[in-house]
Design a protein around this motif. Structure first.
Motif, mmCIF file in Angstrom:
data_model
loop_
_atom_site.group_PDB
_atom_site.id
_atom_site.type_symbol
_atom_site.label_atom_id
_atom_site.label_comp_id
_atom_site.label_asym_id
_atom_site.label_seq_id
_atom_site.Cartn_x
_atom_site.Cartn_y
_atom_site.Cartn_z
ATOM 1 N N UNK A 11 1.091 -4.817 -9.942
ATOM 2 C CA UNK A 11 0.629 -5.165 -8.598
ATOM 3 C C UNK A 11 0.819 -6.656 -8.391
ATOM 4 N N UNK A 12 1.313 -7.009 -7.214
ATOM 5 C CA UNK A 12 1.511 -8.409 -6.830
ATOM 6 C C UNK A 12 1.153 -8.548 -5.359
ATOM 7 N N UNK A 13 1.038 -9.770 -4.900
ATOM 8 C CA UNK A 13 0.838 -10.024 -3.484
ATOM 9 C C UNK A 13 -0.480 -10.700 -3.177
ATOM 10 N N UNK A 14 -0.811 -10.685 -1.888
ATOM 11 C CA UNK A 14 -2.041 -11.308 -1.392
ATOM 12 C C UNK A 14 -2.855 -10.247 -0.663
ATOM 13 N N UNK A 15 -4.173 -10.469 -0.481
ATOM 14 C CA UNK A 15 -4.997 -9.466 0.198
ATOM 15 C C UNK A 15 -4.355 -8.991 1.505
ATOM 16 N N UNK A 16 -4.336 -7.686 1.668
ATOM 17 C CA UNK A 16 -3.730 -7.086 2.840
ATOM 18 C C UNK A 16 -2.228 -6.890 2.727
ATOM 19 N N UNK A 17 -1.627 -7.416 1.658
ATOM 20 C CA UNK A 17 -0.176 -7.294 1.491
ATOM 21 C C UNK A 17 0.181 -7.121 0.005
ATOM 22 N N UNK A 18 -0.461 -6.152 -0.645
ATOM 23 C CA UNK A 18 -0.161 -5.872 -2.047
ATOM 24 C C UNK A 18 1.061 -4.972 -2.144
ATOM 25 N N UNK A 19 1.754 -5.083 -3.269
ATOM 26 C CA UNK A 19 2.895 -4.216 -3.526
ATOM 27 C C UNK A 19 3.013 -4.007 -5.037
ATOM 28 N N UNK A 83 -5.126 0.044 -9.893
ATOM 29 C CA UNK A 83 -4.602 -1.270 -10.268
ATOM 30 C C UNK A 83 -4.852 -2.314 -9.180
ATOM 31 N N UNK A 84 -4.866 -1.905 -7.924
ATOM 32 C CA UNK A 84 -5.199 -2.854 -6.857
ATOM 33 C C UNK A 84 -6.632 -3.342 -7.018
ATOM 34 N N UNK A 85 -7.549 -2.426 -7.312
ATOM 35 C CA UNK A 85 -8.955 -2.810 -7.517
ATOM 36 C C UNK A 85 -9.059 -3.801 -8.676
ATOM 37 N N UNK A 86 -8.387 -3.526 -9.783
ATOM 38 C CA UNK A 86 -8.408 -4.421 -10.942
ATOM 39 C C UNK A 86 -7.786 -5.766 -10.577
ATOM 40 N N UNK A 87 -6.675 -5.742 -9.835
ATOM 41 C CA UNK A 87 -5.999 -6.968 -9.427
ATOM 42 C C UNK A 87 -6.930 -7.824 -8.566
ATOM 43 N N UNK A 88 -7.655 -7.194 -7.654
ATOM 44 C CA UNK A 88 -8.570 -7.937 -6.771
ATOM 45 C C UNK A 88 -9.742 -8.537 -7.544
ATOM 46 N N UNK A 89 -10.093 -7.963 -8.674
ATOM 47 C CA UNK A 89 -11.238 -8.443 -9.459
ATOM 48 C C UNK A 89 -10.846 -9.497 -10.495
ATOM 49 N N UNK A 90 -9.574 -9.789 -10.617
ATOM 50 C CA UNK A 90 -9.136 -10.762 -11.629
ATOM 51 C C UNK A 90 -9.673 -12.150 -11.273
ATOM 52 N N UNK A 91 -9.832 -13.003 -12.258
ATOM 53 C CA UNK A 91 -10.279 -14.381 -11.973
ATOM 54 C C UNK A 91 -9.269 -15.112 -11.102
ATOM 55 N N UNK A 92 -9.745 -15.982 -10.257
ATOM 56 C CA UNK A 92 -8.853 -16.775 -9.402
ATOM 57 C C UNK A 92 -7.969 -17.654 -10.263
ATOM 58 N N UNK A 93 -6.755 -17.853 -9.797
ATOM 59 C CA UNK A 93 -5.813 -18.672 -10.559
ATOM 60 C C UNK A 93 -5.875 -20.099 -10.112
#
Length: 93
Positions: A11-19, A83-93
């Motif tokens: 999963x990559x991208x920004x909120x509202x635009x994941x792919x 995976x989107x849920x996990x991606x959204x919960x990752x620590x900020x970079x």
């Protein structure tokens, strides 16, 4: 000669635009070797694998073998939503 193509999906991208992005990680001479490569590789928690098979130097599309979790267990379908849920919960970079 058959080769097994191992694709990594992530999963990559920004909120509202994941792919789900994908790339070829490995080519192996057997399904066993392809699974061994998956099991020894550490990838992000918001990713999964896919294995395809084809004949070397053949112009036909590869045949889908299956999807696999990050540790190599076979899964029925890509875990895109999980995976989107996990991606959204990752620590900020």
């Amino acid at each position: 000669m058959k080769i097994f193509i191992v694709l990594h999906h992530e999963i990559m991208g920004v909120p509202g635009n994941y792919r789900a992005d994908e790339m070829v990680f490995y080519a192996a001479r057997s399904l066993t070797k392809a699974l061994e490569l998956i099991k020894k590789t550490h990838v992000s928690r918001w990713s999964w694998w896919e294995i395809q098979v084809c004949e070397l130097d053949d112009s036909e599309w590869p045949e889908h073998i299956g999807y696999f979790g990050r540790r190599g267990g076979k899964i029925a379908k890509p875990p895109y939503d999980k995976c989107i849920v996990i991606f959204e919960q990752r620590p900020s970079e």
